[in-house]
Design an enzyme around this catalytic site. Structure first.
Site, PDB file in Angstrom:
ATOM      1  CG  LEU A 113      -2.244   1.013   1.017  1.00  0.00           C
ATOM      2  CD1 LEU A 113      -3.079   0.295  -0.199  1.00  0.00           C
ATOM      3  CD2 LEU A 113      -3.122   0.828   2.390  1.00  0.00           C
ATOM      4  CG  ASP A 114       1.572   3.117  -3.856  1.00  0.00           C
ATOM      5  OD1 ASP A 114       2.375   2.001  -3.781  1.00  0.00           O
ATOM      6  OD2 ASP A 114       1.114   3.395  -4.818  1.00  0.00           O
ATOM      7  CB  THR A 115       3.835   6.480   1.419  1.00  0.00           C
ATOM      8  OG1 THR A 115       4.950   5.631   1.585  1.00  0.00           O
ATOM      9  CG2 THR A 115       4.089   7.695   2.479  1.00  0.00           C
ATOM     10  CB  THR A 117      -2.513   4.394  -1.493  1.00  0.00           C
ATOM     11  OG1 THR A 117      -2.122   4.898  -2.726  1.00  0.00           O
ATOM     12  CG2 THR A 117      -3.813   3.759  -1.366  1.00  0.00           C
TER      13      THR A 117
END
Length: 249
Positions: A113-115, A117
């Site tokens: 999970l992207d920073t 996101t």
């Protein structure tokens, strides 16, 4: 012959007790469920009382729904805030998932999970479960709420639904749904089972509507719901049972 039948006279606990311990129903109500043919053990409908089972080894279902064994592991859902690095240990003192983990527990985060996101991420100390849930071969679907720039018309929605070719290959979502749109921004719900890096953001860039804000709101049957940003909760019995089925455990 089922796995249970070889040892039902000498091992395990009675089925109605197993259902009661799992929180499905009282023992008396569980006995009624068995008599009504609503309970299965390892694919076999059980209608007689007293069958002994091992909840840790046998697959028990009520009305078709998987009943997980008593929990030996932790399974948490976290609503990851935007800006938090999806790791337990990040350099330079950046905010990480570690601050949301109960003290003295070592948990894994499942998948990427992207920073930038926010949204749903699962934390667990069940290594095999974490591995399978993140593995692409099980094709567990993830659902995202996309706040994109500009007005996305039906033609662009159709392009997203049909699939796109990106620099690392084609991608086709499982489902695309319009939530709302206006002249400067559009909300879209996208469900897909790909775990490729930054896949939703790259899809939206390719159709000319970059992401303004992105949240993962579902993994398989698990939904974020109204869980506050930074909040955690345990997976429900129904959620965990369905995920165990999805990953073949």
């Amino acid at each position: 012959m089922s796995r249970t039948s070889d040892r039902e006279e000498t091992e395990g606990i009675r089925l109605q007790k197993a259902l009661s311990q799992a929180g499905v129903a009282s023992r008396r109500a569980a006995e009624a469920m068995i008599e009504e043919g609503r309970v299965e053990v390892n694919g076999r409908v059980v209608t007689t009382q007293g069958l002994r089972v091992d909840p840790g080894r046998d697959t028990i279902r009520v009305d078709g729904a998987r009943i997980p064994a008593p929990r030996r592991h932790t399974y948490l859902l976290l609503n990851k805030p935007r800006g938090v690095v999806a790791t337990m240990d990040a350099p330079e003192g950046r905010e990480t998932l570690a601050q949301y983990v109960p003290r003295h527990q070592r948990l894994y985060h499942v998948g990427r999970l992207d920073t930038d996101t926010e949204g749903l991420i699962i934390l667990t100390n069940d290594g095999e479960f974490a591995h399978r849930l993140a593995h692409p071969s099980y094709e567990v679907r993830k659902t995202y709420l996309v706040d994109a720039e500009g007005l996305i018309d039906d033609r662009v929605l159709h392009r997203l639904e049909k699939g796109l070719r990106l620099e690392d290959g084609p991608i086709r979502p499982d489902r695309v749904g319009l939530v709302s749109r206006g002249p400067s921004r559009t909300l879209v719900r996208i469900t897909l089972h790909s775990g490729r890096n930054r896949i939703v953001r790259r899809m939206m860039d390719s159709v000319g509507h970059p992401v303004r804000r992105l949240a993962r709101i579902g993994i398989g049957p698990v939904r974020l719901g109204d869980l506050a940003s930074g909040g955690t909760r345990e997976l429900t019995r129904e959620e965990l049972g369905t995920l165990l089925d999805l990953v073949g455990m």
